[in-house]
Design an enzyme around this catalytic site. Structure first.
Site, PDB file in Angstrom:
ATOM      1  N   ASP A  31      28.973  58.625  57.545  1.00  0.00           N
ATOM      2  CA  ASP A  31      29.791  59.540  58.092  1.00  0.00           C
ATOM      3  C   ASP A  31      28.755  60.119  59.381  1.00  0.00           C
ATOM      4  O   ASP A  31      27.434  60.300  58.986  1.00  0.00           O
ATOM      5  CB  ASP A  31      30.157  60.707  57.177  1.00  0.00           C
ATOM      6  CG  ASP A  31      31.075  61.692  57.971  1.00  0.00           C
ATOM      7  OD1 ASP A  31      32.420  61.472  57.336  1.00  0.00           O
ATOM      8  OD2 ASP A  31      30.790  62.194  59.097  1.00  0.00           O
ATOM      9  N   ILE A  32      29.258  60.178  60.606  1.00  0.00           N
ATOM     10  CA  ILE A  32      28.355  60.570  61.725  1.00  0.00           C
ATOM     11  C   ILE A  32      28.202  62.321  61.561  1.00  0.00           C
ATOM     12  O   ILE A  32      27.144  62.306  62.340  1.00  0.00           O
ATOM     13  CB  ILE A  32      29.123  60.365  63.024  1.00  0.00           C
ATOM     14  CG1 ILE A  32      28.277  60.154  64.194  1.00  0.00           C
ATOM     15  CG2 ILE A  32      30.195  61.359  63.211  1.00  0.00           C
ATOM     16  CD1 ILE A  32      28.789  59.713  65.310  1.00  0.00           C
ATOM     17  N   ASN A  86      41.229  63.301  52.470  1.00  0.00           N
ATOM     18  CA  ASN A  86      42.041  64.276  53.105  1.00  0.00           C
ATOM     19  C   ASN A  86      43.335  63.484  53.825  1.00  0.00           C
ATOM     20  O   ASN A  86      43.267  62.471  54.199  1.00  0.00           O
ATOM     21  CB  ASN A  86      41.477  64.843  54.278  1.00  0.00           C
ATOM     22  CG  ASN A  86      40.066  65.780  53.845  1.00  0.00           C
ATOM     23  OD1 ASN A  86      40.258  66.278  52.803  1.00  0.00           O
ATOM     24  ND2 ASN A  86      38.987  65.528  54.626  1.00  0.00           N
ATOM     25  N   GLY A  92      42.810  68.888  57.086  1.00  0.00           N
ATOM     26  CA  GLY A  92      41.942  68.528  57.755  1.00  0.00           C
ATOM     27  C   GLY A  92      41.812  67.136  58.165  1.00  0.00           C
ATOM     28  O   GLY A  92      40.777  66.597  58.576  1.00  0.00           O
ATOM     29  N   GLN A  93      42.612  66.346  57.892  1.00  0.00           N
ATOM     30  CA  GLN A  93      42.443  64.694  58.219  1.00  0.00           C
ATOM     31  C   GLN A  93      42.503  64.867  59.853  1.00  0.00           C
ATOM     32  O   GLN A  93      43.040  65.346  60.323  1.00  0.00           O
ATOM     33  CB  GLN A  93      43.704  63.983  57.666  1.00  0.00           C
ATOM     34  CG  GLN A  93      43.478  62.601  57.764  1.00  0.00           C
ATOM     35  CD  GLN A  93      44.523  61.712  57.161  1.00  0.00           C
ATOM     36  OE1 GLN A  93      45.738  61.964  56.843  1.00  0.00           O
ATOM     37  NE2 GLN A  93      44.381  60.294  57.415  1.00  0.00           N
ATOM     38  N   HIS A  99      40.521  56.892  54.654  1.00  0.00           N
ATOM     39  CA  HIS A  99      39.096  56.918  54.193  1.00  0.00           C
ATOM     40  C   HIS A  99      38.919  57.732  52.914  1.00  0.00           C
ATOM     41  O   HIS A  99      39.591  58.907  52.927  1.00  0.00           O
ATOM     42  CB  HIS A  99      38.275  57.365  55.409  1.00  0.00           C
ATOM     43  CG  HIS A  99      38.650  58.387  56.040  1.00  0.00           C
ATOM     44  ND1 HIS A  99      39.785  58.564  56.948  1.00  0.00           N
ATOM     45  CD2 HIS A  99      38.167  59.843  55.922  1.00  0.00           C
ATOM     46  CE1 HIS A  99      39.950  59.705  57.579  1.00  0.00           C
ATOM     47  NE2 HIS A  99      38.990  60.767  56.895  1.00  0.00           N
ATOM     48  N   HIS A 101      35.967  60.025  51.262  1.00  0.00           N
ATOM     49  CA  HIS A 101      34.694  60.460  51.588  1.00  0.00           C
ATOM     50  C   HIS A 101      33.939  60.566  50.111  1.00  0.00           C
ATOM     51  O   HIS A 101      34.512  60.906  49.171  1.00  0.00           O
ATOM     52  CB  HIS A 101      34.738  61.811  51.989  1.00  0.00           C
ATOM     53  CG  HIS A 101      35.344  62.372  53.122  1.00  0.00           C
ATOM     54  ND1 HIS A 101      34.442  62.637  54.514  1.00  0.00           N
ATOM     55  CD2 HIS A 101      36.596  62.521  53.501  1.00  0.00           C
ATOM     56  CE1 HIS A 101      35.453  62.917  55.551  1.00  0.00           C
ATOM     57  NE2 HIS A 101      36.606  62.638  54.990  1.00  0.00           N
TER      58      HIS A 101
HETATM   59  P1  AMP Z   1      38.823  63.308  58.136  1.00  0.00           P
HETATM   60  O1  AMP Z   1      38.609  64.679  58.743  1.00  0.00           O
HETATM   61  O2  AMP Z   1      38.908  63.411  56.438  1.00  0.00           O
HETATM   62  O3  AMP Z   1      39.715  62.818  58.791  1.00  0.00           O
HETATM   63  O4  AMP Z   1      37.305  62.826  58.147  1.00  0.00           O
HETATM   64  C1  AMP Z   1      37.062  62.050  59.171  1.00  0.00           C
HETATM   65  C2  AMP Z   1      35.482  61.891  59.257  1.00  0.00           C
HETATM   66  O5  AMP Z   1      35.276  60.738  59.985  1.00  0.00           O
HETATM   67  C3  AMP Z   1      34.641  62.897  59.637  1.00  0.00           C
HETATM   68  O6  AMP Z   1      33.989  63.436  58.548  1.00  0.00           O
HETATM   69  C4  AMP Z   1      33.874  62.612  60.848  1.00  0.00           C
HETATM   70  O7  AMP Z   1      32.559  63.234  60.697  1.00  0.00           O
HETATM   71  C5  AMP Z   1      33.828  61.017  60.456  1.00  0.00           C
HETATM   72  N1  AMP Z   1      33.708  60.104  61.675  1.00  0.00           N
HETATM   73  C6  AMP Z   1      34.330  60.460  63.017  1.00  0.00           C
HETATM   74  N2  AMP Z   1      33.797  59.599  63.931  1.00  0.00           N
HETATM   75  C7  AMP Z   1      32.889  58.943  63.425  1.00  0.00           C
HETATM   76  C8  AMP Z   1      32.172  57.760  63.590  1.00  0.00           C
HETATM   77  N3  AMP Z   1      32.277  57.416  65.139  1.00  0.00           N
HETATM   78  N4  AMP Z   1      31.339  57.331  62.949  1.00  0.00           N
HETATM   79  C9  AMP Z   1      31.104  57.512  61.644  1.00  0.00           C
HETATM   80  N5  AMP Z   1      31.969  58.720  61.100  1.00  0.00           N
HETATM   81  C10 AMP Z   1      32.877  59.461  61.670  1.00  0.00           C
END
Ligand code: AMP
Ligand code: ZN
Length: 113
Positions: A31-32, A86, A92-93, A99, A101
């Site tokens: 995760d970024i 999520n 909070g999706q 995906h 986590h």
């Molecule tokens: P959610 O809020 O459950 O949809 O999770 C989306 C996740 O994607 C968040 O934890 C972000 O930090 C992660 N995310 C968004 N953009 C990127 C990216 N470019 N590389 C890796 N993770 C990302």
């Protein structure tokens, strides 16, 4: 593949994430914006929006869970870890490619926020 989906672009390697592991059906990358020492996203290679849609593809669902377990072991998360998916705005999706986590490497409070 969904044309405007960031995570589909990761799977296709049009954009290169920090790859952790891969299988025939699933893909894992860091995760970024990590919320724990280990914060890996495990996704199906197939584009589905959420866990409910993933359930319609049992082999992909099993593949995602198997890769999550493999990554947890490789990261040494022997004392525990959490899998969270999520679904929808209230949860909070923000990315609408399913995906999971994978969080670990520290104590995790319950219930989550
Ligand atoms: P959610 O809020 O459950 O949809 O999770 C989306 C996740 O994607 C968040 O934890 C972000 O930090 C992660 N995310 C968004 N953009 C990127 C990216 N470019 N590389 C890796 N993770 C990302
Ligand atoms: Zn996608």
């Amino acid at each position: 593949m969904s044309a405007d989906c960031l995570f589909c672009k990761f799977v296709a390697r049009e954009i290169e994430p920090q790859v952790v592991a891969e299988s025939e059906t699933a893909f894992a990358f860091r995760d970024i914006n990590p919320q724990a020492p280990t914060h890996v996203l495990v996704i199906p290679k197939r584009h589905v929006a959420n866990a409910a849609e993933l359930a319609q593809h049992p082999a992909d669902a099993a593949g995602v869970l198997a890769l999550a377990a493999q990554v947890a072991e490789a990261e040494g998360l022997d004392t525990g870890y959490r899998l969270v998916t999520n679904t929808g705005a209230d949860a909070g999706q923000t990315v609408f490619h399913c995906h999971i986590h994978l969080l670990g490497g520290r104590g995790l409070a319950w219930p989550p926020g």
